[in-house]
Design a protein around this motif. Structure first.
Motif, short mmCIF file in Angstrom:
data_model
loop_
_atom_site.label_atom_id
_atom_site.label_comp_id
_atom_site.label_asym_id
_atom_site.label_seq_id
_atom_site.Cartn_x
_atom_site.Cartn_y
_atom_site.Cartn_z
N GLU A 63 0.83 -1.21 0.00
CA GLU A 63 0.00 0.00 0.00
C GLU A 63 0.86 1.25 0.00
OE1 GLU A 63 -3.60 2.05 2.62
OE2 GLU A 63 -2.82 0.07 3.16
N ALA A 64 1.99 1.20 0.72
CA ALA A 64 2.90 2.36 0.75
C ALA A 64 3.47 2.63 -0.63
CB ALA A 64 4.03 2.10 1.75
N VAL A 96 5.94 6.85 4.74
CA VAL A 96 4.55 6.38 4.68
C VAL A 96 4.47 4.90 5.03
CG1 VAL A 96 4.53 5.75 2.23
CG2 VAL A 96 2.43 6.53 3.32
N ARG A 97 5.52 4.14 4.73
CA ARG A 97 5.53 2.73 5.12
C ARG A 97 5.60 2.60 6.65
NH1 ARG A 97 9.46 1.24 2.18
NH2 ARG A 97 8.24 0.36 0.47
N ASP A 98 6.41 3.42 7.29
CA ASP A 98 6.49 3.39 8.76
C ASP A 98 5.16 3.78 9.40
OD1 ASP A 98 9.09 2.60 8.58
OD2 ASP A 98 9.96 4.51 9.18
N ILE A 99 4.48 4.75 8.81
CA ILE A 99 3.19 5.18 9.36
C ILE A 99 2.16 4.07 9.22
CG2 ILE A 99 1.26 6.76 9.00
CD1 ILE A 99 3.30 8.92 8.29
N ASN A 106 10.93 0.31 15.83
CA ASN A 106 11.67 -0.32 14.73
C ASN A 106 11.59 0.54 13.48
OD1 ASN A 106 13.20 -2.28 13.47
ND2 ASN A 106 11.43 -3.46 12.80
N ARG A 107 11.58 1.83 13.67
CA ARG A 107 11.51 2.74 12.53
C ARG A 107 12.85 2.86 11.84
NH1 ARG A 107 8.20 7.50 15.53
NH2 ARG A 107 9.37 6.67 17.27
#
Length: 296
Positions: A63-64, A96-99, A106-107
């Motif tokens: 999705e990211a 956006v993947r981290d969000i 684990n960012r």
């Protein structure tokens, strides 16, 4: 040759090569070659079908990736100069993947500058090492989920992401008010060359939450901010103590002014002791001011 023998020849000649059959009958040759051609076409069709199915299973974008691929980053380079770099796009993809994944502790720290500045309505800090700490949403909400509504580059170095955080309070009393719904506006300022985040600011909108949910959010968030400020204070003390210890090791002994390298003099400890006490007092005063600012 009898008629019975002649009628048996096509049956016997099925196993030999087609050329042998063609000597006997042109019709049989045409029939066999057509059948063999049909078999070959069926085999090729099966192979092509197999190669068409496998890429669909492998190539599946997250999705990211879909969100970032749909963004317009503008013209990073023209025929004269580059005003930004592909690293900006890579950073946007990771942010956006981290969000979306809401990873706890684990960012991807590499996308943040060492001295990155963070700010929200109740907390601010400097340094990417603090991004290693647990998130408020993991501690305060039960199974929180995230959705991204908008992502746009305001300029070649400014990225804005609008996303929504939703989850039920872990406190059973506060859970009566329903889920906490926070509409977050994340504002990132990026280095145009390295793509790293140098400033990160967030604003919150809780208009979709109930009064009880809003009260729980602000109370738990301020408590979380106070705890994090205490951690900052502890880290500051450790850094001051470490720097003073290093400085003490360097100045405890100094060479003889007369020039004899074999002679060293030891300094008095009174000055160092006073410096440590002053540093502790200033740090304590700073912590008190921060605590009052977050609670009042």
């Amino acid at each position: 040759m009898t008629a019975a023998t002649a009628s048996a020849l096509p049956i016997v000649s099925l196993n030999p090569p087609i050329a042998a059959v063609s000597l006997r009958s042109g019709t049989n040759h045409i029939t066999l070659s057509t059948q063999r051609r049909r078999l070959c076409l069926v085999q090729v069709a099966n192979d092509s079908k197999a190669t068409e199915v496998s890429p669909d299973r492998v190539i599946e974008k997250s999705e990211a990736d879909k969100i970032v691929d749909g963004m317009d980053f503008g013209e990073l380079c023209n025929e004269f100069e580059c005003i930004s770099s592909p690293s900006v796009k890579a950073t946007a993809r990771q942010l956006v993947r981290d969000i979306l994944e809401l990873r706890d502790g684990n960012r991807a720290l590499g996308i943040y500058a060492v001295s990155v500045k963070y700010k929200d309505p109740v907390r601010s800090f400097t340094g990417r090492e603090k991004y290693k700490r647990p998130l408020w949403s993991i501690d305060a909400l039960d199974k929180p989920n995230v959705s991204v509504q908008d992502m746009v580059m305001l300029s070649t170095s400014v990225l804005n992401i609008k996303w929504t955080l939703k989850g039920n309070p872990k406190n059973p009393i506060a859970s009566v008010g329903g889920p906490v719904i926070v509409k977050v506006n994340s504002h990132f300022t990026l280095n145009q060359i390295s793509g790293q985040v140098i400033e990160h600011e967030e604003t919150w909108d809780l208009s979709s939450s109930s009064t009880i949910a809003q009260a729980y959010f602000w109370a738990s968030r301020r408590l979380f901010s106070t705890i994090e400020s205490a951690k900052d204070f502890s880290d500051s003390l450790k850094n001051v103590s470490s720097s003073l210890s290093t400085e003490k090791e360097n100045v405890d002994f100094y060479p003889d002014p007369s020039g004899d390298p074999r002679k060293f003099f030891q300094t008095e400890d009174d000055f160092q002791r006073d410096a440590i006490q002053i540093a502790l007092f200033v740090a304590l005063l700073y912590f008190l001011v921060q605590f009052l600012r977050t609670t009042l």
